[in-house]
Design a protein around this motif. Structure first.
Motif, PDB file in Angstrom:
ATOM      1  N   ILE A  54    -118.601  42.048 -33.114  1.00 25.87           N
ATOM      2  CA  ILE A  54    -118.760  41.962 -34.565  1.00 25.87           C
ATOM      3  C   ILE A  54    -117.406  41.774 -35.223  1.00 25.87           C
ATOM      4  N   ASP A  55    -117.361  40.844 -36.150  1.00 26.85           N
ATOM      5  CA  ASP A  55    -116.128  40.584 -36.892  1.00 26.85           C
ATOM      6  C   ASP A  55    -115.950  41.664 -37.962  1.00 26.85           C
ATOM      7  N   SER A  56    -114.868  42.403 -37.867  1.00 23.23           N
ATOM      8  CA  SER A  56    -114.603  43.478 -38.829  1.00 23.23           C
ATOM      9  C   SER A  56    -113.100  43.669 -38.955  1.00 23.23           C
ATOM     10  N   PRO A  57    -112.601  43.922 -40.166  1.00 25.09           N
ATOM     11  CA  PRO A  57    -111.162  44.140 -40.339  1.00 25.09           C
ATOM     12  C   PRO A  57    -110.745  45.589 -40.127  1.00 25.09           C
ATOM     13  N   HIS A  58    -111.696  46.480 -39.814  1.00 23.54           N
ATOM     14  CA  HIS A  58    -111.431  47.911 -39.895  1.00 23.54           C
ATOM     15  C   HIS A  58    -111.024  48.568 -38.583  1.00 23.54           C
ATOM     16  N   GLY A  59    -110.777  47.778 -37.532  1.00 26.28           N
ATOM     17  CA  GLY A  59    -110.312  48.347 -36.285  1.00 26.28           C
ATOM     18  C   GLY A  59    -111.366  49.179 -35.585  1.00 26.28           C
ATOM     19  N   HIS A  60    -110.885  50.155 -34.801  1.00 26.54           N
ATOM     20  CA  HIS A  60    -111.780  50.975 -33.988  1.00 26.54           C
ATOM     21  C   HIS A  60    -112.794  51.738 -34.840  1.00 26.54           C
ATOM     22  N   ASP A  61    -112.388  52.180 -36.002  1.00 23.02           N
ATOM     23  CA  ASP A  61    -113.267  52.967 -36.863  1.00 23.02           C
ATOM     24  C   ASP A  61    -114.421  52.163 -37.455  1.00 23.02           C
ATOM     25  N   SER A  62    -114.498  50.876 -37.137  1.00 23.02           N
ATOM     26  CA  SER A  62    -115.569  50.046 -37.697  1.00 23.02           C
ATOM     27  C   SER A  62    -116.948  50.621 -37.417  1.00 23.02           C
ATOM     28  N   PHE A  63    -117.115  51.264 -36.252  1.00 23.42           N
ATOM     29  CA  PHE A  63    -118.460  51.747 -35.897  1.00 23.42           C
ATOM     30  C   PHE A  63    -118.913  52.898 -36.785  1.00 23.42           C
ATOM     31  N   LEU A  64    -117.975  53.550 -37.473  1.00 25.38           N
ATOM     32  CA  LEU A  64    -118.327  54.652 -38.365  1.00 25.38           C
ATOM     33  C   LEU A  64    -118.497  54.211 -39.809  1.00 25.38           C
ATOM     34  N   LEU A  65    -118.086  52.993 -40.110  1.00 22.62           N
ATOM     35  CA  LEU A  65    -118.105  52.513 -41.487  1.00 22.62           C
ATOM     36  C   LEU A  65    -119.357  51.681 -41.739  1.00 22.62           C
ATOM     37  N   ASP A  66    -119.471  51.183 -42.938  1.00 17.92           N
ATOM     38  CA  ASP A  66    -120.634  50.384 -43.299  1.00 17.92           C
ATOM     39  C   ASP A  66    -120.640  49.103 -42.473  1.00 17.92           C
ATOM     40  N   ALA A  67    -121.589  48.988 -41.566  1.00 16.68           N
ATOM     41  CA  ALA A  67    -121.640  47.842 -40.660  1.00 16.68           C
ATOM     42  C   ALA A  67    -123.083  47.353 -40.551  1.00 16.68           C
ATOM     43  N   PRO A  68    -123.555  46.580 -41.538  1.00 20.41           N
ATOM     44  CA  PRO A  68    -124.953  46.130 -41.533  1.00 20.41           C
ATOM     45  C   PRO A  68    -125.340  45.376 -40.269  1.00 20.41           C
ATOM     46  N   GLU A  69    -124.409  44.564 -39.741  1.00 21.44           N
ATOM     47  CA  GLU A  69    -124.747  43.807 -38.544  1.00 21.44           C
ATOM     48  C   GLU A  69    -124.975  44.741 -37.354  1.00 21.44           C
ATOM     49  N   MET A  70    -124.135  45.766 -37.218  1.00 22.55           N
ATOM     50  CA  MET A  70    -124.336  46.742 -36.147  1.00 22.55           C
ATOM     51  C   MET A  70    -125.683  47.435 -36.291  1.00 22.55           C
ATOM     52  N   ASN A  71    -126.029  47.802 -37.525  1.00 22.61           N
ATOM     53  CA  ASN A  71    -127.320  48.455 -37.748  1.00 22.61           C
ATOM     54  C   ASN A  71    -128.486  47.556 -37.351  1.00 22.61           C
ATOM     55  N   ARG A  72    -128.379  46.272 -37.691  1.00 23.82           N
ATOM     56  CA  ARG A  72    -129.450  45.335 -37.327  1.00 23.82           C
ATOM     57  C   ARG A  72    -129.577  45.220 -35.810  1.00 23.82           C
ATOM     58  N   ILE A  73    -128.452  45.175 -35.133  1.00 15.48           N
ATOM     59  CA  ILE A  73    -128.461  45.052 -33.672  1.00 15.48           C
ATOM     60  C   ILE A  73    -129.118  46.274 -33.042  1.00 15.48           C
ATOM     61  N   ILE A  74    -128.739  47.453 -33.512  1.00 22.31           N
ATOM     62  CA  ILE A  74    -129.283  48.686 -32.942  1.00 22.31           C
ATOM     63  C   ILE A  74    -130.775  48.806 -33.242  1.00 22.31           C
ATOM     64  N   ALA A  75    -131.166  48.488 -34.470  1.00 24.17           N
ATOM     65  CA  ALA A  75    -132.583  48.559 -34.836  1.00 24.17           C
ATOM     66  C   ALA A  75    -133.412  47.619 -33.961  1.00 24.17           C
ATOM     67  N   GLY A  76    -132.919  46.392 -33.762  1.00 23.04           N
ATOM     68  CA  GLY A  76    -133.645  45.429 -32.937  1.00 23.04           C
ATOM     69  C   GLY A  76    -133.731  45.854 -31.487  1.00 23.04           C
ATOM     70  N   PHE A  77    -132.642  46.377 -30.981  1.00 26.61           N
ATOM     71  CA  PHE A  77    -132.622  46.811 -29.575  1.00 26.61           C
ATOM     72  C   PHE A  77    -133.586  47.966 -29.349  1.00 26.61           C
ATOM     73  N   LEU A  78    -133.579  48.940 -30.237  1.00 29.98           N
ATOM     74  CA  LEU A  78    -134.476  50.087 -30.093  1.00 29.98           C
ATOM     75  C   LEU A  78    -135.936  49.672 -30.217  1.00 29.98           C
ATOM     76  N   ALA A  79    -136.213  48.749 -31.131  1.00 29.05           N
ATOM     77  CA  ALA A  79    -137.592  48.273 -31.292  1.00 29.05           C
ATOM     78  C   ALA A  79    -138.073  47.551 -30.039  1.00 29.05           C
ATOM     79  N   HIS A  80    -137.182  46.737 -29.459  1.00 23.46           N
ATOM     80  CA  HIS A  80    -137.538  46.016 -28.240  1.00 23.46           C
ATOM     81  C   HIS A  80    -137.704  46.955 -27.069  1.00 23.46           C
ATOM     82  N   ASN A  81    -136.950  48.066 -27.097  1.00 22.75           N
ATOM     83  CA  ASN A  81    -137.037  49.038 -25.998  1.00 22.75           C
ATOM     84  C   ASN A  81    -138.344  49.807 -26.034  1.00 22.75           C
ATOM     85  N   GLY A  82    -138.988  49.774 -27.208  1.00 21.02           N
ATOM     86  CA  GLY A  82    -140.318  50.335 -27.362  1.00 21.02           C
ATOM     87  C   GLY A  82    -140.439  51.796 -27.011  1.00 21.02           C
TER      88      GLY A  82
END
Length: 382
Positions: A354-382
């Motif tokens: 994911i393209d982000s300017p926030h470095g390592h802490d990006s995963f703790l900040l507002d990251a809509p793309e990360m949220n979409r990825i996780i939501a999709g993965f969990l849904a597919h995992n059923g």
């Protein structure tokens, strides 16, 4: 199941349960030592399904705690990952039973150097045994045993939490259906170890460290603050620092020709260091950073990473890995190394940078793309 005596949970005003569990059965450790008894501080959100198949374990990073989604009952602050965890979010207590435990060695309810040694009646201090990430996962496994959860829908974590998530797949593949590992690594590099050593030496050089036997109200705050400042730099990026602070001065129009916090970035780091000392234990910082330094999933396999994941592949564990473009602490190259090893082992794996300017802490900040990825993965995992 080990003997246990959970205290009465604290119901959060929204949806969280703040819990404590005492286990009297000894815990063997990777070092060959053991703990005579074990305390675990943990939080649960949501309701466990009758078949117990909706459980998601979230693993926290170095300075985190168990309060992942609900407000911290002691500080009132939002959960540290409430951008991802909560009603209507990818990890939702309406669908999932969410567990997050303070790690072994921590200072928020789980046994650590600040805990009382039952043999002496005094805090362990540096007499607490040295621990590993695998030991942290072993504690989480005991917690799941207590909760009656044989297999997790998913284990999720970023940074050190991602290390734990990967370690779950390696050490307990039959208990995990899916792993989401974010901004993490399969081994600590020399650079990672070097930054940690700077922080540890800052703590131990503080006269108030006293060999680790300091009173709770007079610990090595100065050394711990410096350790936090040094580490916090690694969580950011040059782009993010430049955009946020640049070379702007702090509350002045001209250089002061002294050593006060003249630049905004200096003031920011000092503030971060001071705030950290108010919520974290210095000895816990020593122990947890050392556990991270020992982390190397390939080491038992002569430096080859793929064999570590073969049992998980055979068990059908699915993996999703996420990295960020400006994360230089655990860069994308390291994530790709994990992905290649997973593919070689035959494990179904997805990967996104994911393209982000926030470095390592990006995963703790507002990251809509990360949220979409996780939501999709969990849904597919059923």
């Amino acid at each position: 199941m080990p003997a246990s005596s959970p205290s009465a949970p604290v119901q959060d005003a929204r949806f969280g349960l703040d819990r404590h569990l005492h286990l009297s059965e000894p815990l063997p450790l990777a070092s060959g030592q053991s703990l005579a008894a074990l305390d675990i501080g943990y939080e649960t959100l949501g309701t466990l399904a009758p078949d117990a198949r909706n459980a998601i374990l979230i693993c926290h990073a170095l300075t985190g705690d168990q309060h992942v989604g609900a407000p911290n009952p002691r500080t009132g602050k939002p959960g540290w990952w409430d951008r991802l965890v909560g009603p209507g979010k990818p990890i939702d207590p309406a669908r999932h039973f969410i567990i997050c435990a303070n790690v072994l060695g921590g200072c928020s309810g789980t046994s650590g150097p600040g805990s009382i040694d039952p043999a002496t009646g005094q805090p362990y201090g540096m007499r607490f045994p040295v621990i590993t990430v695998a030991d942290m996962v072993a504690v989480q496994a005991r917690l799941l045993d207590h909760l009656g959860i044989q297999q997790l829908h998913a284990v999720v974590g970023g940074s050190m939490g991602g290390m734990q998530a990967l370690a779950w797949a390696v050490h307990h593949p039959e208990r995990v259906r899916a792993v989401i590992a974010i901004a993490t690594t399969a081994r600590h590099s020399a650079q990672n170890i070097a930054f940690h050593e700077v922080g540890r030496q800052a703590i131990m050089a503080d006269p108030r460290w006293r060999g680790g036997d300091y009173p709770p109200d007079d610990g090595p705050a100065d050394g711990l603050a410096v350790a936090r400042m040094a580490a916090h730099v690694t969580y950011l990026s040059e782009q993010g620092l430049t955009e946020r602070f640049g070379r702007r001065l702090q509350d002045r129009d001209a250089l002061g020709f002294g050593f006060d916090a003249e630049f905004q970035i200096e003031s920011y780091l000092r503030h971060q260091g001071l705030r950290f000392t108010q919520r974290f234990d210095a000895n816990s910082y020593l122990y947890i950073t050392r556990a991270m330094d020992y982390f190397d999933l390939a080491q038992p396999h002569d430096g080859l990473l793929a064999p570590a994941f073969v049992p998980a592949a055979r068990a059908g564990v699915r993996f999703a890995l996420v990295s960020f473009t400006t994360d230089w602490l655990y860069p994308t190259a390291e994530t790709k190394r994990i992905v290649r090893a997973l593919h070689a082992a035959g494990a179904p794996t997805s990967f996104v940078e994911i393209d982000s300017p926030h470095g390592h802490d990006s995963f703790l900040l507002d990251a809509p793309e990360m949220n979409r990825i996780i939501a999709g993965f969990l849904a597919h995992n059923g």
